[in-house]
Design an enzyme around this catalytic site. Sequence first.
Site, PDB file in Angstrom:
ATOM      1  N   CYS A 116      51.416  33.786  49.858  1.00 41.99           N
ATOM      2  CA  CYS A 116      51.258  35.222  50.430  1.00 41.99           C
ATOM      3  C   CYS A 116      50.399  35.301  51.763  1.00 41.99           C
ATOM      4  CB  CYS A 116      50.404  36.046  49.515  1.00 41.99           C
ATOM      5  SG  CYS A 116      50.938  35.851  47.759  1.00 41.99           S
ATOM      6  N   HIS A 258      46.595  41.475  52.324  1.00 39.91           N
ATOM      7  CA  HIS A 258      47.590  41.168  51.265  1.00 39.91           C
ATOM      8  C   HIS A 258      47.244  42.289  50.046  1.00 39.91           C
ATOM      9  CE1 HIS A 258      50.017  39.532  48.664  1.00 39.91           C
ATOM     10  NE2 HIS A 258      49.188  38.769  48.088  1.00 39.91           N
ATOM     11  N   ASN A 288      52.875  43.446  44.149  1.00 37.38           N
ATOM     12  CA  ASN A 288      52.528  42.115  45.098  1.00 37.38           C
ATOM     13  C   ASN A 288      54.101  41.793  45.603  1.00 37.38           C
ATOM     14  OD1 ASN A 288      51.931  39.842  46.273  1.00 37.38           O
ATOM     15  ND2 ASN A 288      50.618  39.077  44.627  1.00 37.38           N
TER      16      ASN A 288
HETATM   17  O1  UT7 Z   1      49.432  36.916  45.560  1.00 36.10           O
HETATM   18  C1  UT7 Z   1      48.372  36.073  45.537  1.00 36.10           C
HETATM   19  C2  UT7 Z   1      47.764  35.662  44.353  1.00 36.10           C
HETATM   20  N1  UT7 Z   1      47.644  36.389  43.170  1.00 36.10           N
HETATM   21  C3  UT7 Z   1      46.845  37.245  43.055  1.00 36.10           C
HETATM   22  O2  UT7 Z   1      46.087  37.635  44.059  1.00 36.10           O
HETATM   23  C4  UT7 Z   1      46.292  37.729  41.582  1.00 36.10           C
HETATM   24  C5  UT7 Z   1      44.822  37.727  41.736  1.00 36.10           C
HETATM   25  N2  UT7 Z   1      44.348  37.993  40.410  1.00 36.10           N
HETATM   26  C6  UT7 Z   1      44.491  39.083  39.636  1.00 36.10           C
HETATM   27  O3  UT7 Z   1      44.846  40.041  40.448  1.00 36.10           O
HETATM   28  C7  UT7 Z   1      43.917  39.415  38.363  1.00 36.10           C
HETATM   29  O4  UT7 Z   1      43.207  38.179  38.099  1.00 36.10           O
HETATM   30  C8  UT7 Z   1      44.942  39.756  37.119  1.00 36.10           C
HETATM   31  C9  UT7 Z   1      45.700  41.158  37.555  1.00 36.10           C
HETATM   32  C10 UT7 Z   1      45.934  38.676  37.411  1.00 36.10           C
HETATM   33  C11 UT7 Z   1      44.341  39.612  35.987  1.00 36.10           C
HETATM   34  O5  UT7 Z   1      43.481  40.528  35.868  1.00 36.10           O
HETATM   35  P1  UT7 Z   1      41.717  39.927  35.265  1.00 36.10           P
HETATM   36  O6  UT7 Z   1      41.015  41.384  35.248  1.00 36.10           O
HETATM   37  O7  UT7 Z   1      41.317  38.760  35.947  1.00 36.10           O
HETATM   38  O8  UT7 Z   1      42.431  39.909  34.002  1.00 36.10           O
HETATM   39  P2  UT7 Z   1      42.058  38.422  32.983  1.00 36.10           P
HETATM   40  O9  UT7 Z   1      43.064  37.619  33.349  1.00 36.10           O
HETATM   41  O10 UT7 Z   1      40.448  37.870  33.073  1.00 36.10           O
HETATM   42  O11 UT7 Z   1      42.500  38.911  31.660  1.00 36.10           O
HETATM   43  C12 UT7 Z   1      41.573  39.984  30.769  1.00 36.10           C
HETATM   44  C13 UT7 Z   1      42.268  40.294  29.415  1.00 36.10           C
HETATM   45  C14 UT7 Z   1      42.781  39.479  28.670  1.00 36.10           C
HETATM   46  O12 UT7 Z   1      42.487  39.652  27.344  1.00 36.10           O
HETATM   47  P3  UT7 Z   1      41.188  39.163  26.536  1.00 36.10           P
HETATM   48  O13 UT7 Z   1      41.110  37.455  26.507  1.00 36.10           O
HETATM   49  O14 UT7 Z   1      39.981  39.605  27.153  1.00 36.10           O
HETATM   50  O15 UT7 Z   1      41.501  39.576  25.117  1.00 36.10           O
HETATM   51  C15 UT7 Z   1      44.198  39.218  29.122  1.00 36.10           C
HETATM   52  O16 UT7 Z   1      44.865  38.597  28.095  1.00 36.10           O
HETATM   53  O17 UT7 Z   1      43.399  41.231  29.972  1.00 36.10           O
HETATM   54  C16 UT7 Z   1      44.346  40.328  28.999  1.00 36.10           C
HETATM   55  N3  UT7 Z   1      45.601  40.764  30.005  1.00 36.10           N
HETATM   56  C17 UT7 Z   1      46.496  41.798  29.690  1.00 36.10           C
HETATM   57  N4  UT7 Z   1      46.341  42.950  28.964  1.00 36.10           N
HETATM   58  C18 UT7 Z   1      47.174  43.821  29.046  1.00 36.10           C
HETATM   59  C19 UT7 Z   1      46.251  40.007  30.869  1.00 36.10           C
HETATM   60  N5  UT7 Z   1      47.281  40.464  31.396  1.00 36.10           N
HETATM   61  C20 UT7 Z   1      47.510  41.671  30.683  1.00 36.10           C
HETATM   62  C21 UT7 Z   1      48.650  42.768  30.723  1.00 36.10           C
HETATM   63  N6  UT7 Z   1      48.394  43.673  29.879  1.00 36.10           N
HETATM   64  N7  UT7 Z   1      49.579  42.739  31.723  1.00 36.10           N
END
Ligand code: UT7
Length: 331
Positions: A116, A258, A288
């Site tokens: 990115c 970004h 994104n």
């Molecule tokens: O472009 C450059 C590279 N990429 C990025 O910049 C991405 C950077 N990271 C992020 O934007 C965030 O980490 C994400 C949006 C990818 C994820 O958000 P998060 O707040 O870090 O969530 P998490 O991965 O810690 O997951 C929290 C919970 C989990 O459930 P449990 O284990 O707490 O029960 C996930 O399974 O949210 C769950 N989850 C979802 N729930 C509903 C993860 N994805 C989803 C989803 N819908 N799409």
Amino acid sequence: MSIKYYAKISGTGMYVPDKILTNSDLEKIVDTTDEWIRTRTGMSERHLAADNQAASDLAYEATIKAIKAARIKTKDIDMIIVATISGDHPFPSTACILQQKLGLKDFPAFDVSAGCTGWIYAANIAKQYIETGVAKNILIVGVEILTKITNWTDRGTCILFGDGAGATIISRAGEKDISRFIDSELSADGTHYDLLIQNAGGSRMPATEETVKENLHTVYMEGNKIFKNAIRSMYSACDIVLKRNHLDVHSIDWLITHQANLRIIQALGKKMKIDEKKVIVNIEKYANTSSATIPMALDEAIRNKKIRHGDIVLMASFGAGLTSGSLLIRI
Ligand code: UT7
């Protein structure tokens, strides 16, 4: 290096495919909700390339607009740099395919793989070629079709990406021009290369039936580890260029980062103590688009007359590698 000439942005353009995928559409594909996506990422919809569209097709459409905005002729372009991790083919470069589409030849054309941060890397490289007098009008394009290498069974990644292209013409500035590149900083931390990766398809893990079955040709990402690194690395890249030029956040008219997650953009803005009205955000419409987010946001803000001639714009990105970088520019 002594600067012989200054570089400036002389024209911008963007293109997104027609097809739109909303959060409600995603609810039908994986176990997610519109509410989760909006509150955790700030995204509402994203554009998807058609089956017959590849990266160079999107790049071409954006380029035509940028050439028009720069008021140059296509034949004035003397270098093409395409920032992409989802090019038409693993090789040759998408830049060479774009060169062919534009009816041009006999000058350097190459791709940059910096995830990115790719467009910031490309802009930094273009700056060097303009400042040393080697080139006069460089076309740089950030373009991605990540939705074609997305794992549509992984709700942690498939909701995040959209397709698009942002093209920019970087030209030699005239002596009386106030528009110019002020500074740029690039960095990378390869110790975290495996946090965001397309595991198969290269020489480490060539394509087999097994790799396809196991979805190893799609984007793998450890999102929350990247989240923390993103804020830290973009803050550092911004801080370095501001300090090096004896500027502070009040000297900045606009911040474009970004567009990976609204919470990352807001956290960075807060850490920098910048007025939130100066922070450009369009993540809700496009999600994104990786290397295309910054040139697309820049183009939109210039076209809707938010960013005006003479404004100082600070841009920052982070991505696979893990790479990071910033660019400080007077438009
Ligand atoms: O472009 C450059 C590279 N990429 C990025 O910049 C991405 C950077 N990271 C992020 O934007 C965030 O980490 C994400 C949006 C990818 C994820 O958000 P998060 O707040 O870090 O969530 P998490 O991965 O810690 O997951 C929290 C919970 C989990 O459930 P449990 O284990 O707490 O029960 C996930 O399974 O949210 C769950 N989850 C979802 N729930 C509903 C993860 N994805 C989803 C989803 N819908 N799409």
